[in-house]
Design a protein around this motif. Sequence first.
Motif, PDB file in Angstrom:
ATOM      1  N   ARG A   1       5.116  16.074  22.847  1.00  0.00           N
ATOM      2  CA  ARG A   1       4.435  14.865  23.301  1.00  0.00           C
ATOM      3  C   ARG A   1       4.373  14.772  24.826  1.00  0.00           C
ATOM      4  O   ARG A   1       3.721  13.893  25.368  1.00  0.00           O
ATOM      5  CB  ARG A   1       5.131  13.625  22.735  1.00  0.00           C
ATOM      6  N   ILE A   2       5.047  15.664  25.512  1.00  0.00           N
ATOM      7  CA  ILE A   2       5.012  15.654  26.978  1.00  0.00           C
ATOM      8  C   ILE A   2       3.622  16.076  27.452  1.00  0.00           C
ATOM      9  O   ILE A   2       3.025  17.017  26.933  1.00  0.00           O
ATOM     10  CB  ILE A   2       6.075  16.612  27.557  1.00  0.00           C
ATOM     11  N   ASP A   3       3.115  15.368  28.421  1.00  0.00           N
ATOM     12  CA  ASP A   3       1.829  15.717  29.017  1.00  0.00           C
ATOM     13  C   ASP A   3       2.087  16.800  30.066  1.00  0.00           C
ATOM     14  O   ASP A   3       2.440  16.515  31.205  1.00  0.00           O
ATOM     15  CB  ASP A   3       1.205  14.477  29.669  1.00  0.00           C
ATOM     16  N   TRP A   4       1.896  18.059  29.659  1.00  0.00           N
ATOM     17  CA  TRP A   4       2.250  19.177  30.528  1.00  0.00           C
ATOM     18  C   TRP A   4       1.290  19.336  31.692  1.00  0.00           C
ATOM     19  O   TRP A   4       1.666  19.823  32.765  1.00  0.00           O
ATOM     20  CB  TRP A   4       2.339  20.470  29.702  1.00  0.00           C
ATOM     21  N   LYS A   5       0.030  18.927  31.503  1.00  0.00           N
ATOM     22  CA  LYS A   5      -0.912  18.981  32.626  1.00  0.00           C
ATOM     23  C   LYS A   5      -0.491  18.003  33.718  1.00  0.00           C
ATOM     24  O   LYS A   5      -0.569  18.307  34.913  1.00  0.00           O
ATOM     25  CB  LYS A   5      -2.329  18.659  32.141  1.00  0.00           C
ATOM     26  N   LEU A   6      -0.040  16.832  33.298  1.00  0.00           N
ATOM     27  CA  LEU A   6       0.426  15.847  34.264  1.00  0.00           C
ATOM     28  C   LEU A   6       1.727  16.315  34.917  1.00  0.00           C
ATOM     29  O   LEU A   6       1.962  16.098  36.106  1.00  0.00           O
ATOM     30  CB  LEU A   6       0.634  14.501  33.571  1.00  0.00           C
ATOM     31  N   PHE A   7       2.583  17.006  34.134  1.00  0.00           N
ATOM     32  CA  PHE A   7       3.829  17.546  34.677  1.00  0.00           C
ATOM     33  C   PHE A   7       3.540  18.554  35.788  1.00  0.00           C
ATOM     34  O   PHE A   7       4.240  18.594  36.812  1.00  0.00           O
ATOM     35  CB  PHE A   7       4.633  18.232  33.562  1.00  0.00           C
ATOM     36  N   ALA A   8       2.482  19.357  35.604  1.00  0.00           N
ATOM     37  CA  ALA A   8       2.132  20.366  36.611  1.00  0.00           C
ATOM     38  C   ALA A   8       1.767  19.730  37.942  1.00  0.00           C
ATOM     39  O   ALA A   8       1.985  20.317  39.007  1.00  0.00           O
ATOM     40  CB  ALA A   8       0.972  21.224  36.101  1.00  0.00           C
ATOM     41  N   ARG A   9       1.229  18.499  37.902  1.00  0.00           N
ATOM     42  CA  ARG A   9       0.841  17.821  39.139  1.00  0.00           C
ATOM     43  C   ARG A   9       1.945  16.944  39.720  1.00  0.00           C
ATOM     44  O   ARG A   9       2.014  16.740  40.924  1.00  0.00           O
ATOM     45  CB  ARG A   9      -0.403  16.954  38.895  1.00  0.00           C
ATOM     46  N   THR A  10       2.795  16.399  38.835  1.00  0.00           N
ATOM     47  CA  THR A  10       3.771  15.406  39.296  1.00  0.00           C
ATOM     48  C   THR A  10       5.217  15.866  39.215  1.00  0.00           C
ATOM     49  O   THR A  10       6.101  15.242  39.802  1.00  0.00           O
ATOM     50  CB  THR A  10       3.641  14.119  38.456  1.00  0.00           C
ATOM     51  N   ASP A  11       5.476  16.964  38.465  1.00  0.00           N
ATOM     52  CA  ASP A  11       6.842  17.449  38.242  1.00  0.00           C
ATOM     53  C   ASP A  11       7.679  16.407  37.499  1.00  0.00           C
ATOM     54  O   ASP A  11       8.898  16.340  37.657  1.00  0.00           O
ATOM     55  CB  ASP A  11       7.514  17.815  39.569  1.00  0.00           C
ATOM     56  N   LYS A  12       7.017  15.571  36.690  1.00  0.00           N
ATOM     57  CA  LYS A  12       7.715  14.557  35.898  1.00  0.00           C
ATOM     58  C   LYS A  12       7.411  14.761  34.423  1.00  0.00           C
ATOM     59  O   LYS A  12       6.283  15.055  34.049  1.00  0.00           O
ATOM     60  CB  LYS A  12       7.282  13.148  36.325  1.00  0.00           C
ATOM     61  N   HIS A  13       8.443  14.606  33.586  1.00  0.00           N
ATOM     62  CA  HIS A  13       8.259  14.724  32.139  1.00  0.00           C
ATOM     63  C   HIS A  13       7.857  13.363  31.587  1.00  0.00           C
ATOM     64  O   HIS A  13       8.692  12.479  31.381  1.00  0.00           O
ATOM     65  CB  HIS A  13       9.550  15.208  31.471  1.00  0.00           C
ATOM     66  N   LEU A  14       6.552  13.191  31.367  1.00  0.00           N
ATOM     67  CA  LEU A  14       6.021  11.909  30.905  1.00  0.00           C
ATOM     68  C   LEU A  14       5.384  12.072  29.534  1.00  0.00           C
ATOM     69  O   LEU A  14       4.729  13.078  29.252  1.00  0.00           O
ATOM     70  CB  LEU A  14       4.993  11.371  31.897  1.00  0.00           C
ATOM     71  N   ILE A  15       5.583  11.067  28.708  1.00  0.00           N
ATOM     72  CA  ILE A  15       5.042  11.079  27.353  1.00  0.00           C
ATOM     73  C   ILE A  15       3.897  10.084  27.259  1.00  0.00           C
ATOM     74  O   ILE A  15       4.014   8.935  27.697  1.00  0.00           O
ATOM     75  CB  ILE A  15       6.140  10.729  26.329  1.00  0.00           C
ATOM     76  N   ARG A  16       2.796  10.530  26.728  1.00  0.00           N
ATOM     77  CA  ARG A  16       1.632   9.660  26.538  1.00  0.00           C
ATOM     78  C   ARG A  16       1.850   8.817  25.281  1.00  0.00           C
ATOM     79  O   ARG A  16       1.991   9.342  24.185  1.00  0.00           O
ATOM     80  CB  ARG A  16       0.369  10.500  26.395  1.00  0.00           C
ATOM     81  N   GLU A  17       1.883   7.511  25.459  1.00  0.00           N
ATOM     82  CA  GLU A  17       2.038   6.616  24.319  1.00  0.00           C
ATOM     83  C   GLU A  17       0.759   6.618  23.486  1.00  0.00           C
ATOM     84  O   GLU A  17      -0.345   6.672  24.027  1.00  0.00           O
ATOM     85  CB  GLU A  17       2.327   5.191  24.810  1.00  0.00           C
ATOM     86  N   SER A  18       0.919   6.544  22.179  1.00  0.00           N
ATOM     87  CA  SER A  18      -0.263   6.487  21.321  1.00  0.00           C
ATOM     88  C   SER A  18      -0.912   5.127  21.438  1.00  0.00           C
ATOM     89  O   SER A  18      -0.244   4.095  21.516  1.00  0.00           O
ATOM     90  CB  SER A  18       0.135   6.733  19.861  1.00  0.00           C
ATOM     91  N   SER A  19      -2.240   5.103  21.517  1.00  0.00           N
ATOM     92  CA  SER A  19      -2.962   3.846  21.655  1.00  0.00           C
ATOM     93  C   SER A  19      -3.202   3.221  20.293  1.00  0.00           C
ATOM     94  O   SER A  19      -3.176   3.882  19.264  1.00  0.00           O
ATOM     95  CB  SER A  19      -4.302   4.071  22.362  1.00  0.00           C
ATOM     96  N   THR A  20      -3.435   1.933  20.269  1.00  0.00           N
ATOM     97  CA  THR A  20      -3.727   1.219  19.041  1.00  0.00           C
ATOM     98  C   THR A  20      -5.131   0.631  19.139  1.00  0.00           C
ATOM     99  O   THR A  20      -5.692   0.500  20.214  1.00  0.00           O
ATOM    100  CB  THR A  20      -2.722   0.077  18.814  1.00  0.00           C
ATOM    101  N   GLU A  21      -5.670   0.288  18.003  1.00  0.00           N
ATOM    102  CA  GLU A  21      -6.999  -0.306  17.997  1.00  0.00           C
ATOM    103  C   GLU A  21      -6.974  -1.638  18.746  1.00  0.00           C
ATOM    104  O   GLU A  21      -6.006  -2.384  18.684  1.00  0.00           O
ATOM    105  CB  GLU A  21      -7.473  -0.521  16.554  1.00  0.00           C
ATOM    106  N   SER A  22      -8.032  -1.941  19.436  1.00  0.00           N
ATOM    107  CA  SER A  22      -8.087  -3.156  20.230  1.00  0.00           C
ATOM    108  C   SER A  22      -9.388  -3.900  19.967  1.00  0.00           C
ATOM    109  O   SER A  22     -10.429  -3.294  19.765  1.00  0.00           O
ATOM    110  CB  SER A  22      -7.996  -2.813  21.721  1.00  0.00           C
TER     111      SER A  22
END
Length: 299
Positions: free
Chosen positions: A59-80
């Motif tokens: 679930r880690i966004d590895w593309k974002l990690f490559a730019r920020t060096d942070k292990h961040l998880i993209r939360e799943s969105s819900t219907e709105s």
Amino acid sequence: MPKSTGLLASELIKLKNLQLTGKLVSEELMLGIHASKRSGIGVEFEQYRHYEPGDDPKRIDWKLFARTDKHLIRESSTESDKQVRFVLDLSGSMNYVENGVSRLQYAQILLASLAYLCYIQNDQMSLYALKDSVIQTVSATGASSSGKQAFQKILVGLEKTVAGGIWENEGQNIKFPEFQSKKKEQLIFVSDFLQARNEWLDLIRSLASPYREIVVFQILGDQELEFNLEGFYRFKDLETGKEIELDAGSVREKFRQSADQYLQQLKEALQIPHVSLVRARMSDPIGMVLKSFLTKRKG
């Protein structure tokens, strides 16, 4: 507002890709905001969180990690069921340019960034343009008014926008059936909000409603606020085409006083329930403008 951090419009324009610029600005914004719950644009926002022991590494966004060096998880969105309507001013003054950036280009990137936030939150969204005293439906709501397809339609619409002409609705009592819904919605205007009389103010007043939150992003250039020019210049009204030649120094103080007075009067006039005014300079990083607005709304 600090100009030392964040992506500048002049840098983003070089990418020549509204989808990418909107995504970059939005991700820059999300990394700086830690919200407690999700409730639509302009209220609260949460999309990424830090990786915690027990989370699936997939679930880690590895593309974002490559730019920020942070292990961040993209939360799943819900219907709105959040309905967001973007309204772009396409009168001639949106062609104003400073330091290689036009007001329209700044507005396009700002709206692309907001549309990306809507996309990842699954908010319903549509785009309209105001030009020559008529409303143009660029991308309307419908069966696919949320998600990636709606986002792509808005991007295509933004890329095709061309500014020109005037906005003049005084005394015409113009009504927009598209904006007469009694469902909860958010109406986001992007304009310079420079008016000959009260044409823009009258429009906002006519649309204000307990059902509708209105946000006005007023985009202005540094010279429109500070007027630091020296020598003789030929000034052109971008809407009427009228020209006048003046010694900038001789009118500087009067111009500044008139500008300050107008902006203060406008701010006071927009102290209307459910209406918010956000001012941005074309030299301000767009992410910083959005972050300032969103964090203020949370406070």
